[in-house]
Design a protein around this motif. Structure first.
Motif, PDB file in Angstrom:
ATOM      1  N   ASP A  50      -2.032 -59.019  41.674  1.00 35.53           N
ATOM      2  CA  ASP A  50      -3.335 -58.747  41.175  1.00 35.53           C
ATOM      3  C   ASP A  50      -3.247 -57.740  39.837  1.00 35.53           C
ATOM      4  O   ASP A  50      -2.550 -57.008  39.800  1.00 35.53           O
ATOM      5  N   ALA A  51      -4.524 -57.737  39.176  1.00 35.22           N
ATOM      6  CA  ALA A  51      -4.619 -56.834  38.000  1.00 35.22           C
ATOM      7  C   ALA A  51      -4.909 -55.626  38.520  1.00 35.22           C
ATOM      8  O   ALA A  51      -5.107 -55.241  39.616  1.00 35.22           O
ATOM      9  N   VAL A  52      -4.315 -54.429  37.951  1.00 37.15           N
ATOM     10  CA  VAL A  52      -4.673 -53.165  38.140  1.00 37.15           C
ATOM     11  C   VAL A  52      -6.193 -52.754  37.746  1.00 37.15           C
ATOM     12  O   VAL A  52      -6.661 -53.086  36.884  1.00 37.15           O
ATOM     13  N   PRO A  53      -6.727 -52.225  38.850  1.00 36.07           N
ATOM     14  CA  PRO A  53      -8.289 -51.930  38.762  1.00 36.07           C
ATOM     15  C   PRO A  53      -8.742 -51.182  37.529  1.00 36.07           C
ATOM     16  O   PRO A  53      -7.806 -50.290  37.470  1.00 36.07           O
ATOM     17  N   VAL A  54      -9.944 -51.146  37.230  1.00 34.44           N
ATOM     18  CA  VAL A  54     -10.332 -50.147  36.116  1.00 34.44           C
ATOM     19  C   VAL A  54     -10.365 -48.717  36.351  1.00 34.44           C
ATOM     20  O   VAL A  54      -9.503 -48.075  35.571  1.00 34.44           O
ATOM     21  N   ARG A  55     -10.584 -48.506  37.378  1.00 29.61           N
ATOM     22  CA  ARG A  55     -10.498 -46.880  37.993  1.00 29.61           C
ATOM     23  C   ARG A  55      -9.085 -46.525  37.603  1.00 29.61           C
ATOM     24  O   ARG A  55      -8.897 -45.307  37.118  1.00 29.61           O
ATOM     25  N   GLN A  56      -8.079 -47.344  38.239  1.00 24.91           N
ATOM     26  CA  GLN A  56      -6.655 -46.978  38.275  1.00 24.91           C
ATOM     27  C   GLN A  56      -6.128 -46.736  36.947  1.00 24.91           C
ATOM     28  O   GLN A  56      -5.394 -46.021  36.406  1.00 24.91           O
ATOM     29  N   ARG A  57      -6.563 -47.773  35.939  1.00 24.23           N
ATOM     30  CA  ARG A  57      -6.280 -47.820  34.598  1.00 24.23           C
ATOM     31  C   ARG A  57      -6.634 -46.893  33.657  1.00 24.23           C
ATOM     32  O   ARG A  57      -5.819 -45.873  32.889  1.00 24.23           O
ATOM     33  N   VAL A  58      -8.033 -46.404  33.899  1.00 24.55           N
ATOM     34  CA  VAL A  58      -8.483 -45.245  33.332  1.00 24.55           C
ATOM     35  C   VAL A  58      -7.818 -43.857  33.899  1.00 24.55           C
ATOM     36  O   VAL A  58      -7.473 -42.918  33.025  1.00 24.55           O
ATOM     37  N   ALA A  59      -7.590 -43.949  35.124  1.00 27.40           N
ATOM     38  CA  ALA A  59      -6.927 -42.649  35.625  1.00 27.40           C
ATOM     39  C   ALA A  59      -5.416 -42.603  35.209  1.00 27.40           C
ATOM     40  O   ALA A  59      -5.065 -41.361  34.915  1.00 27.40           O
ATOM     41  N   VAL A  60      -4.709 -43.561  35.015  1.00 21.95           N
ATOM     42  CA  VAL A  60      -3.413 -43.468  34.236  1.00 21.95           C
ATOM     43  C   VAL A  60      -3.475 -42.941  32.886  1.00 21.95           C
ATOM     44  O   VAL A  60      -2.702 -41.777  32.511  1.00 21.95           O
ATOM     45  N   CYS A  61      -4.409 -43.251  32.145  1.00 23.67           N
ATOM     46  CA  CYS A  61      -4.619 -42.674  30.680  1.00 23.67           C
ATOM     47  C   CYS A  61      -4.965 -41.226  30.859  1.00 23.67           C
ATOM     48  O   CYS A  61      -4.249 -40.504  30.084  1.00 23.67           O
ATOM     49  N   VAL A  62      -6.133 -41.004  31.556  1.00 29.39           N
ATOM     50  CA  VAL A  62      -6.714 -39.583  31.676  1.00 29.39           C
ATOM     51  C   VAL A  62      -5.613 -38.517  32.110  1.00 29.39           C
ATOM     52  O   VAL A  62      -5.413 -37.251  31.601  1.00 29.39           O
ATOM     53  N   TRP A  63      -4.758 -39.288  33.204  1.00 31.34           N
ATOM     54  CA  TRP A  63      -3.813 -38.233  33.974  1.00 31.34           C
ATOM     55  C   TRP A  63      -2.681 -37.900  32.852  1.00 31.34           C
ATOM     56  O   TRP A  63      -2.077 -36.791  32.814  1.00 31.34           O
ATOM     57  N   ARG A  64      -2.367 -38.929  32.090  1.00 28.82           N
ATOM     58  CA  ARG A  64      -1.349 -38.814  31.179  1.00 28.82           C
ATOM     59  C   ARG A  64      -1.440 -37.803  29.861  1.00 28.82           C
ATOM     60  O   ARG A  64      -0.755 -37.040  29.636  1.00 28.82           O
ATOM     61  N   LEU A  65      -2.736 -38.047  29.493  1.00 27.55           N
ATOM     62  CA  LEU A  65      -3.102 -36.989  28.521  1.00 27.55           C
ATOM     63  C   LEU A  65      -3.530 -35.868  29.114  1.00 27.55           C
ATOM     64  O   LEU A  65      -3.006 -34.698  28.439  1.00 27.55           O
ATOM     65  N   ALA A  66      -3.911 -35.356  30.319  1.00 25.79           N
ATOM     66  CA  ALA A  66      -4.079 -34.063  30.776  1.00 25.79           C
ATOM     67  C   ALA A  66      -2.948 -33.463  31.274  1.00 25.79           C
ATOM     68  O   ALA A  66      -2.858 -32.219  31.193  1.00 25.79           O
ATOM     69  N   SER A  67      -2.027 -34.127  31.783  1.00 27.69           N
ATOM     70  CA  SER A  67      -0.815 -33.407  32.370  1.00 27.69           C
ATOM     71  C   SER A  67       0.269 -33.153  31.206  1.00 27.69           C
ATOM     72  O   SER A  67       1.099 -32.476  31.176  1.00 27.69           O
ATOM     73  N   GLY A  68       0.165 -34.337  30.405  1.00 28.20           N
ATOM     74  CA  GLY A  68       1.634 -34.238  29.327  1.00 28.20           C
ATOM     75  C   GLY A  68       2.636 -34.647  30.137  1.00 28.20           C
ATOM     76  O   GLY A  68       3.688 -34.710  29.490  1.00 28.20           O
ATOM     77  N   GLU A  69       2.581 -35.467  31.321  1.00 29.72           N
ATOM     78  CA  GLU A  69       4.113 -35.507  32.092  1.00 29.72           C
ATOM     79  C   GLU A  69       4.374 -37.010  31.394  1.00 29.72           C
ATOM     80  O   GLU A  69       3.815 -37.645  30.852  1.00 29.72           O
ATOM     81  N   SER A  70       5.791 -37.199  31.633  1.00 30.96           N
ATOM     82  CA  SER A  70       6.322 -38.118  31.221  1.00 30.96           C
ATOM     83  C   SER A  70       5.955 -39.410  31.804  1.00 30.96           C
ATOM     84  O   SER A  70       5.277 -39.460  33.014  1.00 30.96           O
ATOM     85  N   LEU A  71       6.249 -40.607  31.042  1.00 30.58           N
ATOM     86  CA  LEU A  71       5.995 -41.948  31.635  1.00 30.58           C
ATOM     87  C   LEU A  71       6.316 -42.354  33.170  1.00 30.58           C
ATOM     88  O   LEU A  71       5.951 -42.846  33.932  1.00 30.58           O
ATOM     89  N   ARG A  72       7.953 -41.743  33.212  1.00 32.60           N
ATOM     90  CA  ARG A  72       8.541 -41.811  34.395  1.00 32.60           C
ATOM     91  C   ARG A  72       7.699 -41.310  35.488  1.00 32.60           C
ATOM     92  O   ARG A  72       7.716 -41.904  36.655  1.00 32.60           O
ATOM     93  N   LEU A  73       7.239 -40.070  35.592  1.00 33.86           N
ATOM     94  CA  LEU A  73       6.643 -39.339  36.390  1.00 33.86           C
ATOM     95  C   LEU A  73       5.119 -39.861  36.809  1.00 33.86           C
ATOM     96  O   LEU A  73       4.620 -40.029  37.852  1.00 33.86           O
ATOM     97  N   VAL A  74       4.583 -40.452  35.518  1.00 33.51           N
ATOM     98  CA  VAL A  74       3.186 -40.927  35.722  1.00 33.51           C
ATOM     99  C   VAL A  74       3.284 -42.206  36.554  1.00 33.51           C
ATOM    100  O   VAL A  74       2.627 -42.645  37.540  1.00 33.51           O
ATOM    101  N   SER A  75       4.384 -42.945  36.478  1.00 33.41           N
ATOM    102  CA  SER A  75       4.948 -44.459  36.998  1.00 33.41           C
ATOM    103  C   SER A  75       4.786 -44.029  38.405  1.00 33.41           C
ATOM    104  O   SER A  75       4.344 -44.902  39.229  1.00 33.41           O
ATOM    105  N   LYS A  76       5.659 -42.908  38.943  1.00 33.01           N
ATOM    106  CA  LYS A  76       5.644 -42.667  40.399  1.00 33.01           C
ATOM    107  C   LYS A  76       4.377 -42.101  40.992  1.00 33.01           C
ATOM    108  O   LYS A  76       4.019 -42.531  42.031  1.00 33.01           O
ATOM    109  N   LYS A  77       3.494 -41.611  40.377  1.00 31.32           N
ATOM    110  CA  LYS A  77       2.317 -41.041  40.848  1.00 31.32           C
ATOM    111  C   LYS A  77       1.498 -42.362  41.091  1.00 31.32           C
ATOM    112  O   LYS A  77       0.591 -42.319  42.080  1.00 31.32           O
ATOM    113  N   PHE A  78       1.588 -43.157  40.401  1.00 33.72           N
ATOM    114  CA  PHE A  78       0.451 -44.424  40.268  1.00 33.72           C
ATOM    115  C   PHE A  78       0.924 -45.691  40.725  1.00 33.72           C
ATOM    116  O   PHE A  78       0.332 -46.863  41.005  1.00 33.72           O
TER     117      PHE A  78
END
Length: 402
Positions: free
Chosen positions: A107-135
């Protein structure tokens, strides 16, 4: 006069090397060809074993908590640096561009989750590895989503939320700046900041930031972001991605703003800049010579009030999007689009009254170098002297310098 896309310099790309072994990329699944005594993980036919696809399970529990309708506004804003209504607005406007269709494999990643991944990455500055775990997504999937959503923000939202003001807006902006400073016909406050990067593999000397290196006693590389803001700290023009070794006046000369002004489209108005910019027919800067008169001191004080608007805007920009405060993992050629997306999201938050927590606002420090040719217009010199005289003798100027 409308030219809202960030000015992006050409950056070299790495050419593929022949005979280089192709490395596996994490696309949220693995191809398992092994056979064990406890059971087959392959499908056999007359032609030999066939590959079976299996999906690596990751938990999206963290995102599921924030995606609930009853999550508190305070909790959501603390995580994503914006309220739920603003986040929903962005999702709605980007939906048609970033939505993906389901496939037979997943199944495709939903729009809200896709936008959240981007906004969280920009807002937190966390590494992609940590973003991966959260989402609950693969690392490379998160990386791809961030770039796709940032590109959608540039294409869909930038023309709407980051644009040069029209005539009616120019009048409002100039009136507000005149009320603030007593200086007429000011339509923008301009500042250039630096975004830290990892030392690039090519043209490394161009990105070396000597001024930051000397101050921090640590080798620094950077790219520049030149921004013009209105009286409310909303960006009306950005020029993004030129190497950190460039002084402010050279970045200015590379910008689309400079080209528009050279064509006469900023005739009769001023953009206020710091001492790193030259005095021109459309750029107003403080006096920089030693032994200033009282009149010149008073003028510089009022210019400083206008400059504070753009510097404070960059302080909020970097405070909201923590990815701008640390050296990024992103490739140099991807960075301008990401930085442009941060500016657009900043504008949306500012226009919708999304306040930033005071403790998140960062101190912005960028050394300004006076250009070799700082005075480039006799007309502008006379106009500045007249304004300085009027400020002091019509009681518009303060006296804090005394």
């Amino acid at each position: 006069m409308k030219d809202t896309k960030p000015t992006i310099p050409n950056t070299p790309t790495n050419k593929p090397t022949k005979d280089r072994k192709r490395k596996a990329v994490d696309l949220n699944y693995d191809l398992n060809l092994s056979t064990t005594s406890t059971g087959d993980t392959t499908e056999k036919s007359g032609d030999g074993p066939q590959r079976r696809l299996w999906v690596k399970t990751r938990s999206p529990d963290w995102w599921d908590e924030y995606n609930r309708e009853d999550v508190s506004e305070l909790e959501f804003k603390k995580a994503f640096k914006m309220g739920k209504n603003t986040f929903n607005l962005i999702c709605d406007e980007l939906s048609a561009t970033v939505a993906k269709e389901n496939t037979m494999l997943r199944d495709a990643v939903p729009v809200r989750q896709r936008v959240a991944v981007c906004v969280w990455r920009l807002a937190s500055g966390e590494s992609l590895r940590l973003v991966s775990k959260k989402f609950g997504l693969g690392i490379s999937t998160c990386h791809k989503i961030v770039l796709e959503v940032c590109s959608a923000i540039k294409d869909v939202l930038m023309p709407k939320y980051l644009q040069w003001p029209d005539k009616s807006s120019v009048k409002v902006i100039s009136n507000e700046f005149e009320t603030l400073s007593g200086i007429p016909n000011v339509v923008g406050s301009m500042y250039t900041t630096h975004i830290p990067i990892i030392a690039p593999k090519v043209n490394v000397s161009a990105y070396f930031n000597k001024r930051h290196t000397d101050r921090k006693q640590k080798t620094c590389y950077s790219v520049t972001v030149q921004g013009v803001v209105d009286q409310a700290g909303v960006f009306t023009d950005v020029c993004i991605g030129w190497p950190g070794s460039m002084p402010d006046d050279q970045v200015l000369e590379k910008s689309a703003l400079y080209q528009r002004a050279s064509g006469g489209l900023l005739k009769g108005v001023w953009i206020v800049g710091g001492s790193g910019y030259p005095l021109m027919d459309w750029i107003l800067v403080p006096y920089t010579q030693p032994h200033l008169t009282w009149t010149q001191h008073a003028f510089n004080e009022k210019i400083g009030e206008i400059l504070k608007v753009s510097k404070d805007a960059f302080a909020r920009l970097k405070g909201r999007w923590s990815c701008l405060q640390k050296r990024t993992e992103m490739k140099l050629q991807d960075l301008p689009v990401v930085l442009g997306a941060c500016c657009v999201l900043h504008n949306i938050c500012e226009l919708r009254g999304e306040e930033i927590e005071p403790e998140l606002v960062v101190e912005v420090v960028d050394d300004e170098m006076v250009p070799e040719i700082a005075l480039r217009s006799e007309v502008a010199m006379k106009a500045r002297d007249t304004m300085a005289h009027n400020l002091l003798h019509h009681n518009h100027a303060g006296t804090s310098f005394l």
